[in-house]
Design a protein around this motif. Structure first.
Motif, mmCIF file in Angstrom:
data_model
loop_
_atom_site.group_PDB
_atom_site.id
_atom_site.type_symbol
_atom_site.label_atom_id
_atom_site.label_comp_id
_atom_site.label_asym_id
_atom_site.label_seq_id
_atom_site.Cartn_x
_atom_site.Cartn_y
_atom_site.Cartn_z
ATOM 1 N N ALA A 147 29.448 6.983 -16.111
ATOM 2 C CA ALA A 147 29.701 5.654 -15.564
ATOM 3 C C ALA A 147 31.018 5.629 -14.785
ATOM 4 O O ALA A 147 31.128 4.998 -13.730
ATOM 5 C CB ALA A 147 29.726 4.632 -16.694
ATOM 6 N N LEU A 148 32.029 6.328 -15.300
ATOM 7 C CA LEU A 148 33.325 6.385 -14.619
ATOM 8 C C LEU A 148 33.242 7.136 -13.304
ATOM 9 O O LEU A 148 33.908 6.797 -12.324
ATOM 10 C CB LEU A 148 34.353 7.048 -15.526
ATOM 11 C CG LEU A 148 34.814 6.259 -16.742
ATOM 12 C CD1 LEU A 148 35.644 7.132 -17.672
ATOM 13 C CD2 LEU A 148 35.620 5.030 -16.312
ATOM 14 N N LEU A 149 32.410 8.190 -13.281
ATOM 15 C CA LEU A 149 32.313 9.019 -12.077
ATOM 16 C C LEU A 149 31.362 8.441 -11.042
ATOM 17 O O LEU A 149 31.255 8.956 -9.947
ATOM 18 C CB LEU A 149 31.868 10.437 -12.460
ATOM 19 C CG LEU A 149 32.847 11.232 -13.322
ATOM 20 C CD1 LEU A 149 32.246 12.575 -13.702
ATOM 21 C CD2 LEU A 149 34.153 11.448 -12.591
ATOM 22 N N SER A 156 40.422 6.216 -6.371
ATOM 23 C CA SER A 156 40.502 7.469 -7.107
ATOM 24 C C SER A 156 39.863 8.611 -6.332
ATOM 25 O O SER A 156 38.873 8.423 -5.615
ATOM 26 C CB SER A 156 39.789 7.321 -8.458
ATOM 27 O OG SER A 156 39.590 8.565 -9.066
ATOM 28 N N ASN A 157 40.421 9.809 -6.496
ATOM 29 C CA ASN A 157 39.808 11.002 -5.909
ATOM 30 C C ASN A 157 38.458 11.313 -6.554
ATOM 31 O O ASN A 157 37.674 12.107 -6.024
ATOM 32 C CB ASN A 157 40.733 12.218 -6.073
ATOM 33 C CG ASN A 157 41.913 12.155 -5.133
ATOM 34 O OD1 ASN A 157 41.836 11.544 -4.078
ATOM 35 N ND2 ASN A 157 43.016 12.770 -5.526
ATOM 36 N N GLU A 158 38.196 10.701 -7.714
ATOM 37 C CA GLU A 158 36.927 10.908 -8.413
ATOM 38 C C GLU A 158 35.850 9.949 -7.918
ATOM 39 O O GLU A 158 34.740 9.912 -8.452
ATOM 40 C CB GLU A 158 37.118 10.716 -9.926
ATOM 41 C CG GLU A 158 38.111 11.660 -10.554
ATOM 42 C CD GLU A 158 37.652 13.103 -10.518
ATOM 43 O OE1 GLU A 158 36.441 13.349 -10.336
ATOM 44 O OE2 GLU A 158 38.506 13.995 -10.655
ATOM 45 N N LEU A 159 36.164 9.187 -6.896
ATOM 46 C CA LEU A 159 35.218 8.226 -6.330
ATOM 47 C C LEU A 159 33.912 8.907 -5.923
ATOM 48 O O LEU A 159 33.916 10.001 -5.347
ATOM 49 C CB LEU A 159 35.853 7.579 -5.097
ATOM 50 C CG LEU A 159 34.988 6.614 -4.289
ATOM 51 C CD1 LEU A 159 34.842 5.299 -5.026
ATOM 52 C CD2 LEU A 159 35.614 6.366 -2.918
ATOM 53 N N ASN A 160 32.780 8.260 -6.225
ATOM 54 C CA ASN A 160 31.496 8.746 -5.724
ATOM 55 C C ASN A 160 31.427 8.351 -4.256
ATOM 56 O O ASN A 160 30.990 7.250 -3.909
ATOM 57 C CB ASN A 160 30.336 8.130 -6.522
ATOM 58 C CG ASN A 160 28.997 8.722 -6.129
ATOM 59 O OD1 ASN A 160 28.752 9.001 -4.956
ATOM 60 N ND2 ASN A 160 28.127 8.903 -7.114
ATOM 61 N N ILE A 161 31.879 9.252 -3.403
ATOM 62 C CA ILE A 161 32.093 8.922 -1.999
ATOM 63 C C ILE A 161 30.800 8.532 -1.295
ATOM 64 O O ILE A 161 30.772 7.617 -0.464
ATOM 65 C CB ILE A 161 32.813 10.085 -1.262
ATOM 66 C CG1 ILE A 161 33.177 9.684 0.164
ATOM 67 C CG2 ILE A 161 31.973 11.348 -1.300
ATOM 68 C CD1 ILE A 161 34.201 8.595 0.273
ATOM 69 N N LYS A 162 29.706 9.206 -1.607
ATOM 70 C CA LYS A 162 28.438 8.888 -0.937
ATOM 71 C C LYS A 162 27.974 7.477 -1.270
ATOM 72 O O LYS A 162 27.545 6.724 -0.387
ATOM 73 C CB LYS A 162 27.371 9.916 -1.305
ATOM 74 C CG LYS A 162 27.563 11.268 -0.632
ATOM 75 C CD LYS A 162 26.341 12.155 -0.789
ATOM 76 C CE LYS A 162 26.513 13.441 0.017
ATOM 77 N NZ LYS A 162 25.324 14.327 -0.082
ATOM 78 N N ASN A 163 28.059 7.098 -2.539
ATOM 79 C CA ASN A 163 27.672 5.748 -2.926
ATOM 80 C C ASN A 163 28.557 4.711 -2.247
ATOM 81 O O ASN A 163 28.089 3.662 -1.791
ATOM 82 C CB ASN A 163 27.747 5.570 -4.445
ATOM 83 C CG ASN A 163 26.566 6.200 -5.153
ATOM 84 O OD1 ASN A 163 25.621 6.656 -4.513
ATOM 85 N ND2 ASN A 163 26.607 6.243 -6.472
ATOM 86 N N TYR A 164 29.854 4.989 -2.186
ATOM 87 C CA TYR A 164 30.798 4.045 -1.580
ATOM 88 C C TYR A 164 30.507 3.859 -0.088
ATOM 89 O O TYR A 164 30.520 2.746 0.432
ATOM 90 C CB TYR A 164 32.234 4.535 -1.781
ATOM 91 C CG TYR A 164 33.282 3.492 -1.444
ATOM 92 C CD1 TYR A 164 33.617 2.506 -2.365
ATOM 93 C CD2 TYR A 164 33.914 3.484 -0.202
ATOM 94 C CE1 TYR A 164 34.560 1.546 -2.068
ATOM 95 C CE2 TYR A 164 34.864 2.522 0.115
ATOM 96 C CZ TYR A 164 35.181 1.555 -0.827
ATOM 97 O OH TYR A 164 36.108 0.596 -0.523
ATOM 98 N N ALA A 176 35.605 14.405 2.799
ATOM 99 C CA ALA A 176 36.383 13.834 1.691
ATOM 100 C C ALA A 176 36.503 14.773 0.500
ATOM 101 O O ALA A 176 37.308 14.536 -0.392
ATOM 102 C CB ALA A 176 35.739 12.519 1.238
ATOM 103 N N GLU A 177 35.712 15.845 0.481
ATOM 104 C CA GLU A 177 35.726 16.783 -0.643
ATOM 105 C C GLU A 177 36.718 17.915 -0.365
ATOM 106 O O GLU A 177 36.543 18.680 0.585
ATOM 107 C CB GLU A 177 34.322 17.353 -0.861
ATOM 108 C CG GLU A 177 33.308 16.301 -1.272
ATOM 109 C CD GLU A 177 31.887 16.835 -1.294
ATOM 110 O OE1 GLU A 177 31.021 16.147 -1.845
ATOM 111 O OE2 GLU A 177 31.649 17.937 -0.749
#
Length: 378
Positions: free
Chosen positions: A376-378, A7-15, A33-34
């Motif tokens: 939680a979703l974000l 998803s584009n809503e992925l928490n990219i830093k955490n991933y 990524a933003e």
């Protein structure tokens, strides 16, 4: 090998951290990524052609009207499509360019630094009057205190108390009558030391009422006139209170009589810029901005403001949105005030996603639950 579309809503830093990317690489890759969409209006065609080439050179792009390359029009509107990293590079490149691009560069630099809030405060609404548009928010004296305590238990961070309705065509109430309505509640709040358990906000633009509330332990002034009155500015500064500056076109008695804007985003932004300057001139240090959903706005205006809240984050202030049970929901899906909780949650969750750090609500528990699920979703 397994390929997953994320998803584009992925928490990219955490991933990226979970992938084991080193610390410096996390920030660099996250900036790539933003994605940002930046509308640029009334740009000199020479500047548009320079910006187009510079954008392409860093991996971004600029959408322009046909004929721009041959300067068919002297000034054009354009859409810049770029990642955060590309905005940062472009901001540096355009500083040395003519045609107003230096001014644009400073704006791009601000946009690249914008961070949406990860948390959202809930402001519960208490009305000490009998004519507010939602009967479920009306409470008098001890009933109001009971409801305040319930809202605190349900997760309210702030309680906003007012004694005058600001719905369209609301009756005009004198400062004296407003004070008479709210004084019993203020005295009970002071008696029970409620200010120790929650932050309190006074929903008023009358200096007489505001001072009484501040003396009772209130720390927030929620002014629908956006600090129009200098006396309110002086009170906020002297009590070191947070000032909520709301935008409204007209007055509650006139605001929905065919509201119109050149551009609702630009007009509201200009209003905020002017009132922030005024507030800071008076020495007000903590400012929150409220775009004023339903206050002199059409349905399209309201939707545009909620969808494009990020536009106002460059002002570097917290944003508040209050769409709770408002008539814009009825215009989308016919419903009574009592039936609008679902629509309210949809609007407020979208506002949080787009940059709101505070929501003014009638239903605290429902919002607390919805926001926790959203986070939680974000």
């Amino acid at each position: 090998m397994v390929v997953e579309v994320l998803s584009n809503e992925l928490n990219i830093k955490n991933y990226l951290k979970l992938l084991g990317v080193d610390g410096g690489g996390v920030n660099i890759l996250a900036a790539k990524a933003e994605m940002h969409l930046v509308a640029i209006k009334d740009l000199h065609v020479g500047g548009a052609n320079i910006l187009k080439q510079d954008a392409l050179s860093v991996g971004a792009d600029l959408a322009v009207p046909k004929g721009t390359v041959i300067a068919a029009q002297k000034r054009v509107n354009a859409l810049l499509i770029a990642t955060t990293k590309e905005l940062e590079i472009l901001a540096r490149k355009e500083l040395a360019q003519p045609f107003g691009l230096k001014e644009l560069a400073l704006k791009l630099k601000k946009i690249a630094k914008v961070k949406k809030p990860k948390e959202c405060e809930i402001m519960g609404v208490i009305n000490a009057n009998d004519d507010s548009f939602f009967s479920g928010s009306r409470f008098l004296e001890r009933d109001a205190v009971v409801m305040i305590e319930q809202m605190i238990e349900e997760g309210a961070d702030i309680i906003d108390i007012g004694a005058v309705s600001s719905r369209p065509n609301a009756a005009i109430v004198s400062a004296t009558e407003e004070l008479e309505r709210i004084t019993p509640i203020l005295e009970l709040i002071k008696e029970k030391n409620i200010a120790q358990n929650v932050r309190l906000s006074i929903d008023s633009y009358e200096p007489l009422v505001i001072q009484k509330a501040l003396d009772a332990g209130f720390t927030i002034v929620n002014d629908i006139t956006g600090l129009e009155n200098d006396a309110v500015c002086e009170l906020c500064a002297s009590y070191e209170a947070t000032a909520v500056i709301m935008h409204m076109q007209g007055t509650p008695q006139t605001m929905q009589n065919s509201p119109a804007y050149n551009s609702v985003l630009d007009d509201v932004y200009s209003f905020f810029s002017e009132r922030i300057e005024k507030a800071e001139h008076f020495g007000i240090k903590d400012i929150v901005l409220d775009v004023g959903i339903g206050f002199g706005k059409s349905l399209e205006d309201n939707i545009s403001l909620i969808k494009n809240l990020e536009h106002f984050l460059t002002l570097e202030k917290k944003l508040l949105v209050g769409a709770s049970r408002k008539s814009m929901i009825d215009k989308i899906f016919p419903s009574s005030v009592e039936q609008r909780l679902s629509g309210t949650l949809a609007l407020h969750l979208e506002a949080f996603r787009n940059g709101a750090a505070m929501l003014r609500v009638h239903d605290v528990y429902a919002h607390k639950q919805a926001l926790e699920v959203q986070k939680a979703l974000l």
